[in-house]
Design an enzyme around this catalytic site. Structure first.
Site, short mmCIF file in Angstrom:
data_model
loop_
_atom_site.label_atom_id
_atom_site.label_comp_id
_atom_site.label_asym_id
_atom_site.label_seq_id
_atom_site.Cartn_x
_atom_site.Cartn_y
_atom_site.Cartn_z
N HIS A 122 -4.48 -5.44 6.65
CA HIS A 122 -4.54 -5.92 5.35
C HIS A 122 -5.17 -7.21 5.41
CE1 HIS A 122 -1.27 -3.65 2.93
NE2 HIS A 122 -1.94 -2.78 3.73
N HIS A 285 -1.70 6.23 9.35
CA HIS A 285 -0.40 6.64 9.09
C HIS A 285 0.15 7.69 10.13
CE1 HIS A 285 -1.29 6.18 4.40
NE2 HIS A 285 -1.25 5.13 5.08
#
Length: 751
Positions: A122, A285
């Site tokens: 991020h 993920h």
């Protein structure tokens, strides 16, 4: 990794915006405190001129990160400090943090690695290729608004966990570098081989005011779309406060195919193709989980809005313990694999092995659960619990979008290919905004040349000496090329630079290559004529059998020679600084699609506004100046000089406020501020104007990018300096200094 433009050249203010709202202070009214509800904000709260004139130009974006705000002082050399680090020791200290769970924020599965991967992702993932803004390069995740974006929920804890490491190494390790390095260490300690790491990201000390994050004034709103879900440029996320896409699907609609469209568009806008996109989503993920143990209403204020006693932390949850198994971040509650702290290929296995049905998290968010599957997925904080595999809507996009599915199945069947693709995509993600490899620091910088880094060939031979430089200037001025042509070509080459992601610039002479040579702002036909003439000068010089001159150097040198001649014609002798050493890039070293993002849709320095521009020209001029890292005085003197030198795109006469074009005079400022003329608009869009004298005769024409230097009070004050009777020498001196700065913006080889 999910949980959950143009720069700000003007300051939209809404009555209920956080910057105009006045906090309630206990006892304030009774005590006669000036901080009272309903009053205009005090300057310390963001009040002032912008309160009264919200559309005024925001010249503060031309004064970013001033020296007075830097506690380290101008002499601090971060590169030298970073080189002195024992990087393996730093990484060992980070690794210890990752597996030392803290009671105040317990680690999922006993390992903070997945949290740190999300933090690094991020930090870097705000980058967008259209204007080069965002990214990890300055550690902006520490500051508003990014520190309080909904998609960055609870990353304040990740950074706080790293404080002991930052404290130990002090200013030798910037926060910006630490965030990315920690992401790498997290991957490595969980069994993944990364592609490399480069340091060199220097911290800044204030929030960025020059990034346009979108038009919305409410978190997670999405006013950025028009037509058939066409995302506004230069934005790279689907909603205000998200890094990329909504993991529940577009606007919370759990449609994997529709979500794939959003994914493809947002990842494309940060320079990722389909293969890199699949690798990043699946690779990220592979680790960790999302958090949605309870209702969103249980979560308190974000870090920027939290009370003082929270000390910079936010999102305090009142749901049970508020942490560990009770944590709430995105509202989703998904763990993708049975080994969430170890690298593997299980994400793809789970993606394709089961059929999924729509369900909801404990917080009420849309997610998917495998039908007819065994409970193989561990609980993050209770070893006695297992659950069935689950997926996000955006995970299923990798299965139901045809192109993504093909790539996903190939990665599923070829784990080594997947690992390599993820390693390369992660490296690109976390280094995309750092510019050329000359800026990379540390022992882990890969030796492989990567096209997205805009590589340049190695410099060979001895640099030009003073006599050779002088001889080349004479040869250039002996051609049929005009001052305007030479100045325009040099500007087209150098002013492609963006301080945001350190791309573009004169080094490489890519102005002669696709796509730059065809850009409308560069006047392709005129540019081709200049390049042919300069190539002739180069061939003549090189044929002497001595040193060679690169076209990149020659373009800049020719522009400088033209400036010197124009100043001489104005009665001022000046030498334009020139440092040789530029090289010429080849077409196969230039990613045409990637470089297309650098094409200027506007350039007020050349009085150019393309059809795609959406703001008035004066705002766009400031945006371009910001990308060129120019100050307000530098912007002012460059516009005035380039106008009288005749550097407008298309040979436009707008703003050429002189009877002596091609001569470096201060006539632009003198005539703009002439009290004997009156300006009036000549277009319905009020973007073109004419000036008439007392007799009614049209004397000049101009655009908003010209008239703003007489209209805006701060720019007028600067224009008055250069319009003064005593300003002739100062104008030339300042123009040359600003010109030289632009010509050398990409000379990282000189640092």
């Amino acid at each position: 990794m999910t949980e959950n433009h143009e720069s700000h050249v003007f300051d939209p203010v809404t009555p209920d915006s956080p910057e105009t709202a006045v906090p309630e202070v206990p006892g304030a009214q009774a005590a006669g405190c000036p901080v009272a509800h309903g009053r205009a904000p005090h300057p310390t709260q963001g009040g002032g001129n912008r309160q009264w004139w919200p559309d005024r130009l925001n010249l503060k974006i031309l004064a970013k990160n001033p020296a007075v705000a830097n506690p380290l002082g101008g002499d601090f050399d971060y590169a030298a400090a970073f080189r002195g680090l024992d990087l393996p020791a730093v990484k060992r200290d980070i690794a210890e943090v990752l597996t030392t769970s803290q009671d105040w924020w317990p680690a999922d599965f006993g390992n903070y690695g997945p949290l740190m991967i999300r933090m690094a992702w991020h930090s870097a993932g705000t980058y967008r290729i259209s204007d080069g803004r965002g990214g990890a390069g300055a550690g902006q995740q520490r500051f508003a608004p990014l520190n309080s974006w909904p998609d960055n929920g609870n990353l304040d804890k990740a950074r706080r966990l790293l404080w002991p490491v930052k404290k130990k190494y002090g200013q030798a390790l910037s926060w910006a570098d630490l965030l990315i390095l920690t992401g790498n260490v997290a991957l490595e300690t969980m069994g993944f081989k990364t592609f490399g790491f480069a340091g060199g990201r220097e911290d800044v000390w204030e929030s960025e005011e020059d990034v346009y994050w979108g038009p919305e004034t409410t978190w997670l709103d999405d006013e950025r779309y028009t037509g058939d879900r066409e995302l506004e440029n230069p934005l790279g996320a689907v909603q205000m406060g998200l890094i990329y896409v909504n993991p529940e699907g577009p606007n919370g609609n759990p449609d994997p195919v529709a979500a794939a469209r959003d994914i493809r568009e947002t990842f494309r806008r940060m320079a990722m193709n389909d293969e890199e996109t699949v690798a990043l989503i699946a690779g990220g993920h592979t680790f960790g989980k999302t958090h949605g143990a309870g209702p969103a209403e249980s979560v308190g204020a974000d870090p920027e809005g939290a009370p003082l006693e929270e000390q910079g932390l936010g999102w305090r949850s009142s749901y049970r313990s508020g942490k560990g198994g009770d944590a709430i971040t995105s509202g989703l509650e998904v763990t993708w694999t049975s080994t969430p702290t170890r690298w593997g290929n299980e994400f793809f296995h789970n993606l394709f092995a089961y059929e999924y049905e729509l369900t909801k998290s404990p917080a009420g968010a849309h997610q998917w659960i495998a039908k007819d599957a065994e409970a193989t997925i561990p609980d993050a904080h209770d070893a006695s619990k297992k659950q069935k595999p689950q997926m996000l809507t955006t995970d299923l996009s990798l299965r139901f979008d045809p192109a993504y599915e093909q790539i996903s199945r190939r990665f599923h069947e070829n784990p080594e290919e997947f690992a390599d693709a993820f390693a390369r995509a992660w490296y690109k993600l976390t280094h995309r905004d750092m510019g050329p490899v000359q800026r990379y620091l540390g022992p882990e910088v890969p030796s492989e040349v990567l096209l997205w880094q805009d590589p340049l060939p190695a410099r060979t031979g001895e640099p030009l000496d003073a006599a050779e430089i002088a001889a080349l200037k004479e040869q250039v001025l002996a051609t049929d090329l005009t001052v305007a042509q030479l100045v325009s070509a040099a500007w087209a080459s150098a002013a492609s630079f963006r301080g945001s992601d350190k791309r573009g610039g004169a080094n490489g002479a890519r102005v002669r290559l696709e796509p730059q040579r065809g850009w409308e702002a560069n006047d392709p036909d005129e540019l081709a004529q200049v390049l042919r003439a300069l190539e002739g000068v180069k061939e003549s010089f090189d044929a002497k059998g001595g040193k060679q001159v690169s076209l990149a150097d020659l373009i800049v040198l020719a522009g400088g020679a033209a400036v010197e001649q124009a100043a001489k014609d104005a009665g001022v002798e000046v030498e334009v600084p020139f440092t040789p050493g530029r090289v010429d890039a080849a077409q196969d070293q230039t990613d045409v699609e990637s470089f297309a993002a650098l094409e200027p849709a506007y350039d007020g320095f050349r009085n150019y506004v393309g059809k795609a521009a959406r703001l008035p020209a004066e705002y766009l001029l400031l945006d371009r100046a910001n990308l060129l890292t120019l100050s307000a005085p530098e912007t002012t003197v460059l516009v005035g000089g380039l106008r009288v030198l005749g550097a407008n795109t298309g040979g436009s006469k707008h703003g050429v406020l002189t009877d002596r074009p091609g001569t470096l005079t201060n006539d632009f400022f003198v005539n703009l501020l002439d009290l004997g003329i009156t300006w009036k608009s000549t277009s319905s869009a009020q973007d073109e104007f004419e000036a008439r004298d007392a007799s009614g005769k049209v004397k000049w024409t101009g655009t908003r990018a010209d008239l703003v230097f007489g209209s805006n009070s701060e720019l007028r004050a600067l224009a008055e300096v250069y319009a003064g009777d005593d300003a002739r020498q100062k104008f030339v001196t300042d123009f040359v200094a600003a010109w030289s700065k632009v010509m050398d913006l990409d000379r990282f080889d000189l640092v």
